[in-house]
Design an enzyme around this catalytic site. Structure first.
Site, short mmCIF file in Angstrom:
data_model
loop_
_atom_site.label_atom_id
_atom_site.label_comp_id
_atom_site.label_asym_id
_atom_site.label_seq_id
_atom_site.Cartn_x
_atom_site.Cartn_y
_atom_site.Cartn_z
N HIS A 1 6.04 -13.96 6.97
CA HIS A 1 6.54 -12.84 7.77
C HIS A 1 5.49 -12.42 8.78
CE1 HIS A 1 8.01 -8.98 9.07
NE2 HIS A 1 9.20 -9.38 8.65
N HIS B 1 0.82 -1.22 0.00
CA HIS B 1 0.00 0.00 0.00
C HIS B 1 0.85 1.27 0.00
CE1 HIS B 1 -3.17 -2.95 0.91
NE2 HIS B 1 -3.87 -2.13 0.16
N GLU C 1 5.65 -12.43 12.90
CA GLU C 1 4.92 -11.38 13.62
C GLU C 1 3.50 -11.37 13.11
OE1 GLU C 1 6.70 -7.71 12.21
OE2 GLU C 1 8.70 -8.49 12.54
N HIS D 1 15.18 -13.84 8.87
CA HIS D 1 14.09 -14.53 9.59
C HIS D 1 14.19 -16.05 9.40
CE1 HIS D 1 12.05 -11.03 10.98
NE2 HIS D 1 11.79 -10.57 9.77
CO CO Z 1 10.98 -8.68 9.38
#
Ligand code: CO
Length: 291
Positions: free
Chosen positions: A177, A120, A207, A239
């Protein structure tokens, strides 16, 4: 005024005063000049470079008449690469250059996974350039997961890229993610549709719901003995290497291993598989069809 907004405005003025934006009023119609701008979060990983080269190659093959350009949204990654002598543009700078070089129609293809904050943010940049009249047309393509058709193609991509030696009673755990953006629901929607095909495939997030405590509960309830951990991110970066596969106590591998679940790790990002890359590349068709 936020620093970023000011920056976009500065770029906007630079485009207005330096380019041939007004040429149309004096010199007649400009010839159509198309471009594809691929926009990724960016990565400084070596494996990412190979994936990005593959995405570019497949894009050029699919649309041989349209030149391909790149932009990275992460300024941290851009700064890191700049220190190694690799200069990558932000979307704002890349679009200002394309306008200055006389491109009239630009397909901006997001290489993001879901339409979250970064997608966005990019939409706002695209809208700004549209409102400025910097191009005759500028259209943004969808990320990996946007429509129901994408969802079904991603389900197929997941099923095809699971290692062949995984047995049906072993879980496959994809690490997304995750985000605080409402689009986080795409991950659970994907998990539901994956489980219609194979009930032992899970999608968790670093997350965002569901995280590793929930996933661990679900695997234990099912008495799963072994799990295959795979990133559901375009690049197997920090990650994947640390939060998923690392040796620290709080990594997914350690948490599951300590719960008695044997773990097998696959360190490959989705952008390393053509099954996923082709979904992004196909999304460029929609903007090009509207030129
Ligand atoms: Co991250």
């Amino acid at each position: 005024m936020k620093k970023k907004n000011f920056y976009i405005l500065a770029v906007a003025f630079a485009v207005l005063f330096s380019s041939n934006l007004f040429a149309g009023h004096h010199g007649g119609e400009k010839p159509m000049k198309k471009a594809i701008l691929l926009v990724a979060f960016g990565s400084s990983e070596e494996s990412a470079r190979i994936s990005f080269e593959n995405i570019e190659k497949r894009t050029r093959t699919a649309y041989p008449d349209v030149p391909v350009f790149w932009a990275y949204t992460s300024h941290i990654i851009r700064n890191k690469l700049a220190k190694q002598g690799l200069l990558l543009d932000s979307p704002e700078v890349a679009l200002a250059k394309l306008s200055g070089e006389g491109f009239t129609h630009v397909a901006v293809q997001s290489l993001h996974t879901i339409p979250g904050f970064e997608f966005h943010d990019l939409s706002r940049v695209v809208t700004s350039f549209k409102n400025m009249g910097a191009f005759k047309k500028i259209i943004q393509g969808y990320p990996l997961l946007a429509t129901q058709e994408d969802m079904e193609r991603v389900v197929e991509a997941v099923l095809k890229t699971i290692p062949k030696n995984r047995k049906k009673d072993e879980a496959v755990l994809l690490m997304g993610h995750g985000t605080h953006h409402p689009s986080n629901v795409f991950y659970t929607a994907l998990m539901f549709q994956l489980q219609l095909r194979d009930p032992n495939i899970y999608v968790g997030n670093v997350e965002g719901y569901p995280e590793i405590p929930e996933i661990k509960e679900w695997l234990m309830e099912k008495k799963i003995k072994k799990a295959w951990l795979m990133p559901f991110m375009s690049v197997a970066g920090d990650h994947a290497k640390n939060d998923m596969a690392g040796d620290d106590d709080d990594s997914w591998k350690s948490i599951l291993t300590n719960a008695g679940i044997e773990c097998e790790v696959v360190l490959k990002g989705t952008a390393e598989y053509d099954e996923y890359v082709d979904i992004w590349v196909d999304h460029i068709k929609t903007p090009l069809a509207h030129f």
